[in-house]
Design a protein around this motif. Structure first.
Motif, PDB file in Angstrom:
ATOM      1  N   PHE A 140      -5.704  -6.743   3.996  1.00 47.64           N
ATOM      2  CA  PHE A 140      -4.964  -5.843   3.104  1.00 47.64           C
ATOM      3  C   PHE A 140      -3.804  -5.192   3.858  1.00 47.64           C
ATOM      4  O   PHE A 140      -3.851  -5.026   5.084  1.00 47.64           O
ATOM      5  CB  PHE A 140      -5.878  -4.729   2.570  1.00 47.64           C
ATOM      6  CG  PHE A 140      -6.831  -5.161   1.500  1.00 47.64           C
ATOM      7  CD1 PHE A 140      -6.450  -5.164   0.160  1.00 47.64           C
ATOM      8  CD2 PHE A 140      -8.116  -5.562   1.816  1.00 47.64           C
ATOM      9  CE1 PHE A 140      -7.320  -5.561  -0.833  1.00 47.64           C
ATOM     10  CE2 PHE A 140      -9.001  -5.966   0.819  1.00 47.64           C
ATOM     11  CZ  PHE A 140      -8.604  -5.964  -0.501  1.00 47.64           C
ATOM     12  N   TYR A 141      -2.790  -4.805   3.106  1.00 47.64           N
ATOM     13  CA  TYR A 141      -1.686  -4.017   3.655  1.00 47.64           C
ATOM     14  C   TYR A 141      -1.902  -2.567   3.236  1.00 47.64           C
ATOM     15  O   TYR A 141      -2.108  -2.282   2.056  1.00 47.64           O
ATOM     16  CB  TYR A 141      -0.339  -4.528   3.137  1.00 47.64           C
ATOM     17  CG  TYR A 141       0.028  -5.894   3.679  1.00 47.64           C
ATOM     18  CD1 TYR A 141       0.759  -6.024   4.860  1.00 47.64           C
ATOM     19  CD2 TYR A 141      -0.387  -7.052   3.021  1.00 47.64           C
ATOM     20  CE1 TYR A 141       1.082  -7.283   5.360  1.00 47.64           C
ATOM     21  CE2 TYR A 141      -0.068  -8.309   3.523  1.00 47.64           C
ATOM     22  CZ  TYR A 141       0.666  -8.414   4.694  1.00 47.64           C
ATOM     23  OH  TYR A 141       0.978  -9.661   5.199  1.00 47.64           O
ATOM     24  N   TYR A 142      -1.867  -1.664   4.211  1.00 46.42           N
ATOM     25  CA  TYR A 142      -2.158  -0.249   3.959  1.00 46.42           C
ATOM     26  C   TYR A 142      -0.898   0.591   4.133  1.00 46.42           C
ATOM     27  O   TYR A 142      -0.191   0.464   5.140  1.00 46.42           O
ATOM     28  CB  TYR A 142      -3.229   0.258   4.933  1.00 46.42           C
ATOM     29  CG  TYR A 142      -4.598  -0.333   4.701  1.00 46.42           C
ATOM     30  CD1 TYR A 142      -5.542   0.334   3.927  1.00 46.42           C
ATOM     31  CD2 TYR A 142      -4.953  -1.568   5.255  1.00 46.42           C
ATOM     32  CE1 TYR A 142      -6.805  -0.203   3.710  1.00 46.42           C
ATOM     33  CE2 TYR A 142      -6.210  -2.111   5.035  1.00 46.42           C
ATOM     34  CZ  TYR A 142      -7.130  -1.430   4.264  1.00 46.42           C
ATOM     35  OH  TYR A 142      -8.372  -1.976   4.047  1.00 46.42           O
ATOM     36  N   GLY A 174       1.587   4.541  12.516  1.00 48.03           N
ATOM     37  CA  GLY A 174       2.420   5.710  12.272  1.00 48.03           C
ATOM     38  C   GLY A 174       2.464   6.043  10.799  1.00 48.03           C
ATOM     39  O   GLY A 174       1.958   5.306   9.958  1.00 48.03           O
ATOM     40  N   ALA A 175       3.083   7.165  10.475  1.00 51.45           N
ATOM     41  CA  ALA A 175       3.156   7.620   9.094  1.00 51.45           C
ATOM     42  C   ALA A 175       4.247   6.881   8.329  1.00 51.45           C
ATOM     43  O   ALA A 175       5.194   6.359   8.908  1.00 51.45           O
ATOM     44  CB  ALA A 175       3.406   9.126   9.064  1.00 51.45           C
ATOM     45  N   ALA A 227       8.390  -5.720   4.891  1.00 55.54           N
ATOM     46  CA  ALA A 227       8.986  -4.569   5.568  1.00 55.54           C
ATOM     47  C   ALA A 227       8.320  -4.434   6.936  1.00 55.54           C
ATOM     48  O   ALA A 227       7.391  -5.178   7.272  1.00 55.54           O
ATOM     49  CB  ALA A 227       8.768  -3.305   4.739  1.00 55.54           C
ATOM     50  N   ASP A 228       8.783  -3.498   7.739  1.00 52.90           N
ATOM     51  CA  ASP A 228       8.226  -3.297   9.078  1.00 52.90           C
ATOM     52  C   ASP A 228       6.762  -2.884   8.968  1.00 52.90           C
ATOM     53  O   ASP A 228       6.442  -1.805   8.467  1.00 52.90           O
ATOM     54  CB  ASP A 228       9.036  -2.214   9.806  1.00 52.90           C
ATOM     55  CG  ASP A 228       8.534  -1.986  11.224  1.00 52.90           C
ATOM     56  OD1 ASP A 228       7.793  -2.849  11.727  1.00 52.90           O
ATOM     57  OD2 ASP A 228       8.877  -0.947  11.811  1.00 52.90           O
ATOM     58  N   LEU A 244       7.067  -2.790   0.373  1.00 54.37           N
ATOM     59  CA  LEU A 244       6.164  -3.680   1.102  1.00 54.37           C
ATOM     60  C   LEU A 244       6.825  -5.030   1.364  1.00 54.37           C
ATOM     61  O   LEU A 244       6.799  -5.552   2.478  1.00 54.37           O
ATOM     62  CB  LEU A 244       4.874  -3.893   0.310  1.00 54.37           C
ATOM     63  CG  LEU A 244       3.924  -4.990   0.824  1.00 54.37           C
ATOM     64  CD1 LEU A 244       3.443  -4.679   2.241  1.00 54.37           C
ATOM     65  CD2 LEU A 244       2.742  -5.158  -0.126  1.00 54.37           C
ATOM     66  N   ILE A 245       7.438  -5.617   0.326  1.00 51.66           N
ATOM     67  CA  ILE A 245       8.096  -6.917   0.450  1.00 51.66           C
ATOM     68  C   ILE A 245       9.578  -6.743   0.130  1.00 51.66           C
ATOM     69  O   ILE A 245       9.943  -6.349  -0.976  1.00 51.66           O
ATOM     70  CB  ILE A 245       7.468  -7.943  -0.509  1.00 51.66           C
ATOM     71  CG1 ILE A 245       5.992  -8.145  -0.172  1.00 51.66           C
ATOM     72  CG2 ILE A 245       8.217  -9.264  -0.455  1.00 51.66           C
ATOM     73  CD1 ILE A 245       5.253  -9.033  -1.161  1.00 51.66           C
TER      74      ILE A 245
END
Length: 216
Positions: free
Chosen positions: A132-134, A121-122, A115-116, A154-155
């Motif tokens: 890691f992806y947060y 940003g929120a 995903a983007d 996420l994916i």
């Protein structure tokens, strides 16, 4: 001589009286100090913790169809609002779960569409400098709101290419592609918890609770 003798006898009496008063005063001070110390010790005993620690647990939510997985999200299955991050681990594994010491090549061995994740940003996923992806906003727990306790996607999709066959002395071994998404969470309050525990990836927490992520 009579007066002189009387004077000599009065001095020791006055000294003894003064000495007795001094001893009494010291005893009073000693009792006061002892009483104060006893009070301090009695008043500084251990305080029983009557709070129940919160628990943060996560679960990967995804759709798997054949060699394709899609709509990968992370659910907060704990009992408190939390920040969530995820690690995406791609490996070759045989039927017994043994990992091949060869890293799969994106675009050759598999395709993956995230995903983007580019901007701060929120309500978005951002890849941190630590790999890691947060998810940048706090996520309600399942206990708090069972209908709104997941991150965004996420994916979008991930597809594996054909299996890899390796020839060994014992014979050919077939390895399949394994794409594992490992989610983890941490309580959102106080904000210092996340900045300290995830300091390699989280730069700061804004007033509205949005995370600023450290990027390469």
């Amino acid at each position: 001589m009579y007066k002189g003798k009387r004077l000599k006898q009065e001095k020791p009496r006055r000294w003894q009286k003064s000495k007795a008063m001094l001893v009494s005063l010291l005893l009073i001070i000693g009792v006061t100090i002892s009483g104060t110390l006893a009070y301090i010790v009695a008043d500084s005993g251990p305080v029983k913790n009557t709070f129940t620690p919160s628990e943060v647990t996560t679960e990967v939510v995804e759709t798997v169809l054949g060699k394709t997985k899609s709509d990968v999200q992370i659910k907060n299955t704990g009992d408190t609002t939390a920040y969530i991050r995820a690690a995406v681990v791609v490996t070759w594994q045989d039927e017994a779960g043994n990992i091949l010491g060869e890293k799969p090549v994106e675009g050759t061995d598999y395709t993956i569409e995230y995903a983007d994740v580019a901007q701060q940003g929120a309500d978005r996923w951002i890849e941190g400098a630590d790999g890691f992806y947060y998810w940048t906003s706090p996520v309600l727990s399942e206990d708090e709101n069972a209908n709104d306790c997941t991150t965004g996607v996420l994916i979008n999709s991930c597809e594996a290419k054909p299996n890899k066959v390796i020839s060994t002395v014992e014979g050919a071994v077939t390895y399949h592609l394994a794409v594992e998404v490992i989610g983890s969470g941490i309580q959102s309050v106080p904000a210092s918890v996340v900045t300290q525990a995830w300091e390699c990836g989280v730069k700061e927490v804004s007033d509205d609770g949005t995370l600023t992520i450290k990027q390469q």
